[in-house]
Design a protein around this motif. Structure first.
Motif, mmCIF file in Angstrom:
data_model
loop_
_atom_site.group_PDB
_atom_site.id
_atom_site.type_symbol
_atom_site.label_atom_id
_atom_site.label_comp_id
_atom_site.label_asym_id
_atom_site.label_seq_id
_atom_site.Cartn_x
_atom_site.Cartn_y
_atom_site.Cartn_z
ATOM 1 N N UNK A 251 9.497 4.380 -7.520
ATOM 2 C CA UNK A 251 9.780 5.466 -6.579
ATOM 3 C C UNK A 251 8.744 5.645 -5.497
ATOM 4 N N UNK A 252 7.587 5.006 -5.646
ATOM 5 C CA UNK A 252 6.554 5.133 -4.624
ATOM 6 C C UNK A 252 7.028 4.512 -3.314
ATOM 7 N N UNK A 253 6.690 5.164 -2.231
ATOM 8 C CA UNK A 253 7.034 4.643 -0.912
ATOM 9 C C UNK A 253 5.969 3.639 -0.483
ATOM 10 N N UNK A 254 6.393 2.480 -0.028
ATOM 11 C CA UNK A 254 5.469 1.484 0.503
ATOM 12 C C UNK A 254 5.170 1.840 1.950
ATOM 13 N N UNK A 255 3.968 2.333 2.212
ATOM 14 C CA UNK A 255 3.586 2.714 3.570
ATOM 15 C C UNK A 255 3.269 1.492 4.414
ATOM 16 N N UNK A 256 2.477 0.586 3.862
ATOM 17 C CA UNK A 256 2.160 -0.679 4.515
ATOM 18 C C UNK A 256 2.697 -1.803 3.645
ATOM 19 N N UNK B 6 0.824 -1.208 0.000
ATOM 20 C CA UNK B 6 0.000 0.000 0.000
ATOM 21 C C UNK B 6 0.859 1.260 0.000
ATOM 22 N N UNK B 7 0.465 2.227 -0.794
ATOM 23 C CA UNK B 7 1.100 3.543 -0.810
ATOM 24 C C UNK B 7 0.106 4.561 -0.277
ATOM 25 N N UNK B 8 0.491 5.227 0.791
ATOM 26 C CA UNK B 8 -0.352 6.272 1.373
ATOM 27 C C UNK B 8 0.365 7.611 1.389
ATOM 28 N N UNK B 9 1.563 7.635 0.851
ATOM 29 C CA UNK B 9 2.397 8.834 0.866
ATOM 30 C C UNK B 9 2.512 9.337 -0.575
ATOM 31 N N UNK B 10 3.693 9.497 -1.116
ATOM 32 C CA UNK B 10 3.755 9.913 -2.517
ATOM 33 C C UNK B 10 3.452 8.766 -3.454
ATOM 34 N N UNK B 11 2.886 9.101 -4.593
ATOM 35 C CA UNK B 11 2.708 8.135 -5.675
ATOM 36 C C UNK B 11 3.747 8.505 -6.727
ATOM 37 N N UNK B 12 4.827 7.749 -6.799
ATOM 38 C CA UNK B 12 5.935 8.107 -7.671
ATOM 39 C C UNK B 12 7.103 8.623 -6.850
ATOM 40 N N UNK B 13 8.128 9.174 -7.517
ATOM 41 C CA UNK B 13 9.385 9.476 -6.847
ATOM 42 C C UNK B 13 9.422 10.758 -6.017
ATOM 43 N N UNK B 14 8.413 11.612 -6.072
ATOM 44 C CA UNK B 14 8.451 12.874 -5.324
ATOM 45 C C UNK B 14 7.986 12.648 -3.891
ATOM 46 N N UNK B 15 8.905 12.804 -2.934
ATOM 47 C CA UNK B 15 8.618 12.526 -1.534
ATOM 48 C C UNK B 15 8.042 13.767 -0.870
ATOM 49 N N UNK B 16 6.801 13.665 -0.412
ATOM 50 C CA UNK B 16 6.213 14.837 0.225
ATOM 51 C C UNK B 16 5.401 14.504 1.466
#
Length: 441
Positions: free
Chosen positions: A384-389, A332-342
């Motif tokens: 680049x997406x961060x895996x939140x879960x 699951x991605x709950x943060x950025x979708x792709x490489x931009x970390x925000x």
């Protein structure tokens, strides 16, 4: 607007009254102690001392490289605006919509981490100044951090200077929310309304998701509800439940509604029976008023509320959180979708892991199947997406098309279950992608 009286502030102690008056200054005088290069910590959400933050921005031409650490800012303060980056830098521990642009443009930073670790991480910072909003002082010399306990006690405890903004609109909350006047260096008074977050509107998709959540939440469960609008809207359907308890990070208007209708009683909890255990409140003025001097609520630091080992002590713990995307493995991605970390991680991982270790516990992630025609169940997360879960932290997934049980399932079974709850227009494409990836035959 002041909607409740603070009560007799200094009865029984002339010494406390004199101490209060000696520390009372104007906003400009208070922020005059801040120097270039200082580390400042602010409480999250409604605990932000707006008057002090704006007074600090007025000094921008005198200051350089002041770092302001905060979780979940609810407004775009002057110092966050473009052109202020030479003077101030925002370090976000959990972003909101008002700061994402600044992070994307490199004018603000993000410190990732599990929320329950933040009070310990603060000790590694050289904290120069803590500034936070508190309720009026009681007859014993104590102020309450009200809606925003989180990491505030830890920050105030290790800061070289502590500035308190006393606001009668800040509720006095019970638990571990208090700071004594002897710990404050300067005091400023203000009566501005606290910052609010509107309650999400329940639409047909949310209603359907809520109906599925109701199938998974048994009477007597202890719930955690994240800040996501989908989760909060869908959880309004829990009004038909009986004997629910609450152990959560954020209290919202949805939680208050469930208390008022009788669904939440906390009587069946095995840990802190009769109490809502929480760390922060984000919602309306009505919620803040509801919490004032209300022994139903017991506030704790995130080092307690969000500790997976503490969460797991609640039997039948159910964590309900929104995610932005999920791939066919269950990541699951709950943060950025792709490489931009925000964005930061938030409370999802803390509660997902705690709920999974709870006796009879469940973790539920919810999402709409599409957004603007684009599927939110994807073959693989964007590079680049961060895996939140992680795939190992996900139990149930709910969309408006049903429930997918992932825990204890093979990759093939996971992919098939997720495709079955995707939007019908995207199921064939997902099935084809799953075959190419070797997940299905």
């Amino acid at each position: 607007m002041v909607w409740f009286k603070a009560g007799p502030l200094f009865e029984g102690s002339e010494k406390l009254s004199a101490m209060y008056k000696a520390k009372l200054v104007s906003p400009a005088q208070a922020v005059s102690i801040i120097s270039s290069g200082d580390n400042i910590i602010l409480p999250p959400g409604a605990g932000e001392p707006e008057v002090l933050v704006e007074a600090l921005a007025e000094r921008r031409t005198e200051l350089k490289d002041v770092r302001i650490h905060q979780m979940l800012p609810l407004r775009e303060a002057t110092y966050l605006k473009q052109g202020m980056e030479r003077h101030f830098r925002h370090i976000s521990w959990l972003t909101s919509s008002v700061i994402k642009r600044g992070v994307k443009e490199g004018r603000a930073g993000v410190m990732p981490g599990y929320l329950y670790e933040y009070p310990e991480l603060i000790k590694d910072l050289d904290v120069d100044v803590f500034m936070g909003t508190v309720s009026p002082m009681d007859e014993h010399g104590y102020f309450s951090f009200g809606t925003s306990v989180d990491y505030t006690i830890a920050a105030a405890g290790c800061a070289k200077k502590v500035i308190l903004l006393v606001n009668p609109n800040m509720p006095r909350t019970m638990g571990y929310s208090f700071i004594h006047i002897s710990q404050a260096d300067l005091i400023v008074e203000d009566n501005s309304p606290l910052l609010e977050v509107p309650k999400p509107t329940l639409n047909k998709i949310d209603q359907t998701i809520g109906d599925y959540i109701c199938q998974l939440v048994d009477d007597g469960s202890t719930i955690q509800l994240g800040l996501g609008s989908v989760a909060n809207a869908a959880a309004q359907c829990l009004k038909e439940k009986k004997g629910l308890g609450v152990h959560t990070h954020f209290v919202t208007d949805t939680i208050m509604d469930l208390v008022e209708c009788g669904a939440i009683t906390n009587r069946r909890k095995n840990l802190h029976p009769g109490k809502i255990i929480c760390s922060s409140a984000v919602g309306s003025q009505r919620l803040y008023k509801f919490m004032n001097n209300n022994p139903l609520f017991e506030m704790h630091s995130v080092s307690y509320t969000n500790d997976p080992m503490i969460i797991a002590k609640n039997d039948h713990m159910v964590a309900i959180n929104s995610v932005e995307e999920i791939d066919l493995l269950g990541q699951c991605a709950s943060e950025p979708i792709g490489p931009k970390l925000y964005s930061g991680t938030g409370e999802q991982v803390d509660f997902a892991r705690g709920a999974m270790k709870s006796r009879g516990g469940k973790t539920i992630v919810v999402l709409h199947s599409t957004h603007k025609g684009r599927t939110k169940i994807v073959p693989a997360l964007e590079s680049g997406s961060v895996v939140s879960l992680s795939r190992n932290d996900v139990d149930y997934v709910v969309t408006e098309y049903g429930i997918a049980k992932l825990r204890g399932k093979t990759y093939r079974q996971r992919a098939e279950a997720l495709i079955a709850i995707a939007h019908p227009d995207h199921r064939d494409g997902l099935a084809e992608a799953a075959k190419k990836a070797g997940l299905t035959r």
